[in-house]
Design a protein around this motif. Sequence first.
Motif, PDB file in Angstrom:
ATOM      1  N   GLU A  34     -70.048 -51.122 -51.724  1.00  0.00           N
ATOM      2  CA  GLU A  34     -71.038 -51.650 -52.652  1.00  0.00           C
ATOM      3  C   GLU A  34     -71.127 -50.752 -53.874  1.00  0.00           C
ATOM      4  OE1 GLU A  34     -75.746 -51.918 -52.334  1.00  0.00           O
ATOM      5  OE2 GLU A  34     -74.766 -53.434 -51.076  1.00  0.00           O
ATOM      6  N   LEU A  35     -71.123 -51.364 -55.037  1.00  0.00           N
ATOM      7  CA  LEU A  35     -71.252 -50.623 -56.287  1.00  0.00           C
ATOM      8  C   LEU A  35     -72.697 -50.162 -56.463  1.00  0.00           C
ATOM      9  CD1 LEU A  35     -69.199 -53.164 -58.375  1.00  0.00           C
ATOM     10  CD2 LEU A  35     -68.430 -50.875 -57.758  1.00  0.00           C
ATOM     11  N   ARG A  36     -72.854 -48.952 -56.949  1.00  0.00           N
ATOM     12  CA  ARG A  36     -74.199 -48.411 -57.126  1.00  0.00           C
ATOM     13  C   ARG A  36     -74.388 -47.882 -58.545  1.00  0.00           C
ATOM     14  NH1 ARG A  36     -73.765 -43.451 -52.845  1.00  0.00           N
ATOM     15  NH2 ARG A  36     -72.569 -45.038 -51.705  1.00  0.00           N
ATOM     16  N   THR A  37     -75.634 -47.647 -58.912  1.00  0.00           N
ATOM     17  CA  THR A  37     -75.963 -47.079 -60.212  1.00  0.00           C
ATOM     18  C   THR A  37     -75.885 -45.554 -60.142  1.00  0.00           C
ATOM     19  OG1 THR A  37     -77.418 -48.928 -60.766  1.00  0.00           O
ATOM     20  CG2 THR A  37     -77.735 -46.893 -62.009  1.00  0.00           C
ATOM     21  N   LEU A  38     -75.348 -44.956 -61.179  1.00  0.00           N
ATOM     22  CA  LEU A  38     -75.257 -43.504 -61.243  1.00  0.00           C
ATOM     23  C   LEU A  38     -76.647 -42.906 -61.399  1.00  0.00           C
ATOM     24  CD1 LEU A  38     -73.407 -40.977 -61.495  1.00  0.00           C
ATOM     25  CD2 LEU A  38     -73.472 -41.338 -63.982  1.00  0.00           C
ATOM     26  N   ASP A  39     -77.007 -42.027 -60.471  1.00  0.00           N
ATOM     27  CA  ASP A  39     -78.294 -41.316 -60.496  1.00  0.00           C
ATOM     28  C   ASP A  39     -77.999 -39.840 -60.735  1.00  0.00           C
ATOM     29  OD1 ASP A  39     -80.715 -40.089 -60.061  1.00  0.00           O
ATOM     30  OD2 ASP A  39     -81.053 -40.943 -58.076  1.00  0.00           O
ATOM     31  N   ILE A  40     -78.241 -39.385 -61.944  1.00  0.00           N
ATOM     32  CA  ILE A  40     -77.919 -37.999 -62.304  1.00  0.00           C
ATOM     33  C   ILE A  40     -78.612 -37.015 -61.374  1.00  0.00           C
ATOM     34  CG2 ILE A  40     -78.033 -36.246 -64.107  1.00  0.00           C
ATOM     35  CD1 ILE A  40     -76.084 -38.409 -64.774  1.00  0.00           C
ATOM     36  N   GLU A  61     -72.936 -33.997 -70.315  1.00  0.00           N
ATOM     37  CA  GLU A  61     -73.620 -32.706 -70.224  1.00  0.00           C
ATOM     38  C   GLU A  61     -74.536 -32.664 -69.008  1.00  0.00           C
ATOM     39  OE1 GLU A  61     -75.253 -29.445 -73.348  1.00  0.00           O
ATOM     40  OE2 GLU A  61     -75.756 -31.537 -73.772  1.00  0.00           O
ATOM     41  N   GLN A  62     -75.184 -33.782 -68.715  1.00  0.00           N
ATOM     42  CA  GLN A  62     -76.059 -33.835 -67.539  1.00  0.00           C
ATOM     43  C   GLN A  62     -75.252 -33.707 -66.245  1.00  0.00           C
ATOM     44  OE1 GLN A  62     -79.188 -37.047 -67.831  1.00  0.00           O
ATOM     45  NE2 GLN A  62     -78.060 -37.534 -69.704  1.00  0.00           N
ATOM     46  N   LEU A  63     -74.090 -34.320 -66.212  1.00  0.00           N
ATOM     47  CA  LEU A  63     -73.246 -34.247 -65.019  1.00  0.00           C
ATOM     48  C   LEU A  63     -72.739 -32.825 -64.795  1.00  0.00           C
ATOM     49  CD1 LEU A  63     -71.231 -37.560 -65.474  1.00  0.00           C
ATOM     50  CD2 LEU A  63     -72.899 -37.076 -63.664  1.00  0.00           C
ATOM     51  N   ILE A  67     -64.721 -41.664 -51.864  1.00  0.00           N
ATOM     52  CA  ILE A  67     -64.734 -42.198 -53.225  1.00  0.00           C
ATOM     53  C   ILE A  67     -65.984 -43.062 -53.361  1.00  0.00           C
ATOM     54  CG2 ILE A  67     -63.530 -43.561 -54.960  1.00  0.00           C
ATOM     55  CD1 ILE A  67     -60.923 -43.039 -53.426  1.00  0.00           C
ATOM     56  N   VAL A  68     -66.828 -42.697 -54.327  1.00  0.00           N
ATOM     57  CA  VAL A  68     -68.062 -43.440 -54.574  1.00  0.00           C
ATOM     58  C   VAL A  68     -67.887 -44.212 -55.880  1.00  0.00           C
ATOM     59  CG1 VAL A  68     -70.546 -43.290 -54.955  1.00  0.00           C
ATOM     60  CG2 VAL A  68     -69.428 -41.689 -53.393  1.00  0.00           C
ATOM     61  N   LEU A  69     -68.228 -45.486 -55.849  1.00  0.00           N
ATOM     62  CA  LEU A  69     -68.015 -46.360 -56.997  1.00  0.00           C
ATOM     63  C   LEU A  69     -69.332 -46.686 -57.686  1.00  0.00           C
ATOM     64  CD1 LEU A  69     -65.514 -48.859 -55.326  1.00  0.00           C
ATOM     65  CD2 LEU A  69     -65.006 -46.718 -56.530  1.00  0.00           C
ATOM     66  N   TYR A  70     -69.345 -46.498 -59.009  1.00  0.00           N
ATOM     67  CA  TYR A  70     -70.552 -46.738 -59.798  1.00  0.00           C
ATOM     68  C   TYR A  70     -70.288 -47.808 -60.844  1.00  0.00           C
ATOM     69  CZ  TYR A  70     -71.890 -42.110 -57.969  1.00  0.00           C
ATOM     70  OH  TYR A  70     -72.184 -41.040 -57.156  1.00  0.00           O
ATOM     71  N   LYS A 122     -74.959 -34.849 -57.383  1.00  0.00           N
ATOM     72  CA  LYS A 122     -74.283 -33.732 -56.731  1.00  0.00           C
ATOM     73  C   LYS A 122     -74.316 -33.856 -55.217  1.00  0.00           C
ATOM     74  CE  LYS A 122     -71.962 -29.942 -56.544  1.00  0.00           C
ATOM     75  NZ  LYS A 122     -70.505 -29.968 -56.810  1.00  0.00           N
ATOM     76  N   ASN A 123     -75.272 -34.600 -54.694  1.00  0.00           N
ATOM     77  CA  ASN A 123     -75.314 -34.841 -53.253  1.00  0.00           C
ATOM     78  C   ASN A 123     -74.281 -35.883 -52.827  1.00  0.00           C
ATOM     79  OD1 ASN A 123     -77.538 -33.077 -52.895  1.00  0.00           O
ATOM     80  ND2 ASN A 123     -78.966 -34.703 -53.498  1.00  0.00           N
TER      81      ASN A 123
END
Length: 345
Positions: A55-61, A85-87, A29-32, A65-66
Motif C-alpha cells: 500500500e502506498l503511503r504519505t511521507l511523514d517527515i 533538508e528535513q530528510l 522497500i517502502v513506497l510513498y 527515520k523509523n
Amino acid sequence: MRVGIVGATGYGGAELLRLLNLHPHIKDIVLYSSSKEGMNIHESYPHLASIYEQELRTLDIGNVKNEVDVIFLATPPGVSAGVSEQLIGAGCQVVDLSGDLRLTDPTVYTKWYKREAASESVLTQAVYGLTEWNREKIRSAKLVANPGCYPTATLLGLAPLVKKQLIDVDSIIIDAKSGTSGAGRSASMMTHYSEMNENFKIYQINQHKHVPEIEQILNGWNNNVTTVTFQPHLVPMVRGIMSTMYMKASKKTSEQELRALYQQVYADEPFVRIRPMGQFPSTKEVYGSNYCDIGITYDERTERITVVSVIDNVVKGAAGQAIQNFNVMNGYEEGTGLAIVPMYP
C-alpha cells in the motif's frame, strides 16, 4: 538497509522498485505517493501483481527515520527542494532524481525551471552524482543530486575531450534524441500515441532545462567552456537516449588516438563501454541496463570530432545511476544490483 521511494508511481519510481528488488543489501522497500495514498502499487502497475504488493503511503517527515535509512526522491521538480533538508535532518541519506538540486546557482535554476530554487543551505550539501567523475565526493555524501538523463549521456561522452582540452569549446553542438518515457507518465499532447507514432519532433528549442546543467559541469572541468548548443528531439520509442556531439578538434588528431584516450579514461569503469573503431552504438544495445556505450570518430577533412553516446534514460539516466550512487555512498561494490544484461531485441 531500508529504503524509501517517494514518487513510486512514476516511471522512475517503478524502475527503482524493479532494480532495488535485485539488490542483496536491501531489507525493506517502502513506497510513498502523495497522489495515490492508500492504493496498492499493483493497482497502478499490474505487472507487479503477486510479485510486489504494498500500500502506498504519505511521507511523514517526523516518522521517516523509523521506516527507512535512505530515500530516493523520484518526484517532479519542486518537491525535493522543500523536503531534502528535513530528510537529512531526520538522519536519512537522500538521492534526488528530480533536478531540484543539480544547479548550484539558485538564480540559474529559477530562470530555467521557472520556479523557486531550493535554499542555499541545501544546495551546498548536494553532491552531483555523475558517478564516474565524482565518485570520491559521493562516498561521503548524505545528499546526492542525480544527473539528468540527457546530461548523463552527454557528459560521459564529452568528458575526456573537455578535460584534456582537445577541442574548440565554442564549437560544441549536442544533438540529442529521447524516447517518450523521458516525459514521464502523465498524459500530454506531446506524447499522445496519435501525435507521436510515426513522427519525429524537435522540442524546447534553446530552452531545455538540462542546458545549464551540462554547461555547469563542463565549466567545472574546463573553465573555457561557457555555453553549448544543445537540442533535444523526441522519437517514437519508449526508452533510450542518443546524444550525438560534434566539435572542432583543437589540433590534428586521429580516430586511433581518440579511441585510445577513451579506452584509457574509462578502462576501470564498469558501466561505460567504448566501441571498436568504425562501430557506433544504438539505443537498443543498452535497453534495460545501466550501460553507457560510446563511439567516436574524427573527420580529417573537416577536422571535426563526432562522439555518439547512448543510454537507457530510465536506468543509467535515472534509477540505475541513483542505485550506483547509493552503492558508492554506502561502501557497497558499485555494480551491486545492476549487473543486468541489456534486453535485445
